[in-house]
Enzyme design. Structure first.
Site, PDB file in Angstrom:
ATOM      1  N   GLU A 172      82.005 -54.187   8.512  1.00 49.67           N
ATOM      2  CA  GLU A 172      82.137 -54.126   7.049  1.00 49.67           C
ATOM      3  C   GLU A 172      82.618 -55.483   6.545  1.00 49.67           C
ATOM      4  O   GLU A 172      83.719 -55.922   6.882  1.00 49.67           O
ATOM      5  CB  GLU A 172      83.132 -53.036   6.642  1.00 49.67           C
ATOM      6  CG  GLU A 172      83.430 -52.982   5.159  1.00 49.67           C
ATOM      7  CD  GLU A 172      84.609 -52.067   4.828  1.00 49.67           C
ATOM      8  OE1 GLU A 172      85.336 -52.363   3.853  1.00 49.67           O
ATOM      9  OE2 GLU A 172      84.825 -51.065   5.545  1.00 49.67           O
ATOM     10  N   THR A 219      85.349 -53.193  -0.205  1.00 50.21           N
ATOM     11  CA  THR A 219      86.168 -53.672  -1.322  1.00 50.21           C
ATOM     12  C   THR A 219      85.316 -53.834  -2.580  1.00 50.21           C
ATOM     13  O   THR A 219      85.497 -54.783  -3.343  1.00 50.21           O
ATOM     14  CB  THR A 219      86.920 -54.980  -0.969  1.00 50.21           C
ATOM     15  OG1 THR A 219      87.445 -54.890   0.349  1.00 50.21           O
ATOM     16  CG2 THR A 219      88.105 -55.210  -1.898  1.00 50.21           C
ATOM     17  N   LYS A 264      87.625 -42.682   2.562  1.00 46.42           N
ATOM     18  CA  LYS A 264      88.413 -43.737   3.196  1.00 46.42           C
ATOM     19  C   LYS A 264      89.886 -43.509   2.856  1.00 46.42           C
ATOM     20  O   LYS A 264      90.278 -43.604   1.689  1.00 46.42           O
ATOM     21  CB  LYS A 264      87.957 -45.106   2.690  1.00 46.42           C
ATOM     22  CG  LYS A 264      88.881 -46.258   3.097  1.00 46.42           C
ATOM     23  CD  LYS A 264      88.399 -47.575   2.530  1.00 46.42           C
ATOM     24  CE  LYS A 264      89.396 -48.686   2.809  1.00 46.42           C
ATOM     25  NZ  LYS A 264      88.878 -50.019   2.473  1.00 46.42           N
TER      26      LYS A 264
END
Length: 218
Positions: free
Chosen positions: A43, A72, A132
């Site tokens: 990621e 993000t 998450k």
């Protein structure tokens, strides 16, 4: 890979390296080192300079050898940019509604960030494939185990507070997989050119995840 296959692959890997690279060049080298150590879930966060271009280059280099996503995300317009760069999954640190809607409608696996039970349920209701748990360092495996009481059907992936030493506890608590950042790939090692150490850390982490998985099955 379609969405279902990507999710199955992420679950099978059980580990995603969450990379906040100090520069595009060092980020590419960090990923090389991680892949050499067996970490294939990658990621690239938007905290990384020129993150989308880094993802494009990684796609050219590795193709389907790795499962490559972007994280993000904080703005809806980043969804289209991430997909254009070749991201196969999308991750946000929080559940902002407009962003989440764009992520879910993208057609790729989505991981929306949440912390409290209310946030976790809301993220799942919005369509997050995996929630998450962030920051995982504030909670711990016991928190996941408690959440699995009311929410046994919600796949949870902690990021933060995950190490090779405690990964077994997370899997025993029932996580979908784990995300690891500086514990797996410290930016200072990249800045100092110590990529062999990153590869060693990666291999250690992969072994720990495999061992944790075997214990849970056993």
């Amino acid at each position: 890979m379609d969405k279902k296959q990507t999710l199955e692959k992420l679950k099978a890997l059980g580990l995603v390296a969450v990379i906040r690279g100090p520069s595009p060049e060092l980020t590419l080298k960090m990923v090389d080192a991680l892949v050499a150590g067996g970490v294939l879930g990658i990621e690239i966060t938007y905290s990384t300079p020129n993150a989308a271009e880094v993802v494009r280059q990684l796609n050219v280099t590795f193709g389907d050898k790795i499962v490559l996503g972007m994280g993000t995300l904080t703005r809806p317009e980043q969804v289209e940019e991430a997909l254009g760069a070749g991201a196969k999954f999308l991750v946000s640190p929080m559940g902002e509604p407009a962003l989440c809607k764009a992520m879910v409608e993208s057609g790729v696996p989505t991981m929306i960030g949440a912390l409290t039970p209310t946030e976790i349920f809301a993220a799942y209701q919005m369509g997050s494939d995996v929630v998450k748990l962030f920051p995982g360092s504030l909670t711990g495996p016991a928190y996941v185990k408690a959440l699995k009481g009311p929410f046994p059907y919600i796949p949870i992936m902690p990021t933060g507070g995950v190490s090779a030493a405690n990964v077994g506890e997370w899997f025993a608590a029932g996580v979908f997989g784990v995300g690891a950042g500086s514990e797996l790939c410290p930016p200072n090692l990249a800045k100092e050119g110590r990529f062999t150490e990153i590869t060693q850390k990666a291999a250690e982490f992969v072994r720990a995840v495999q061992g944790a998985r075997e214990q849970v099955k056993g």
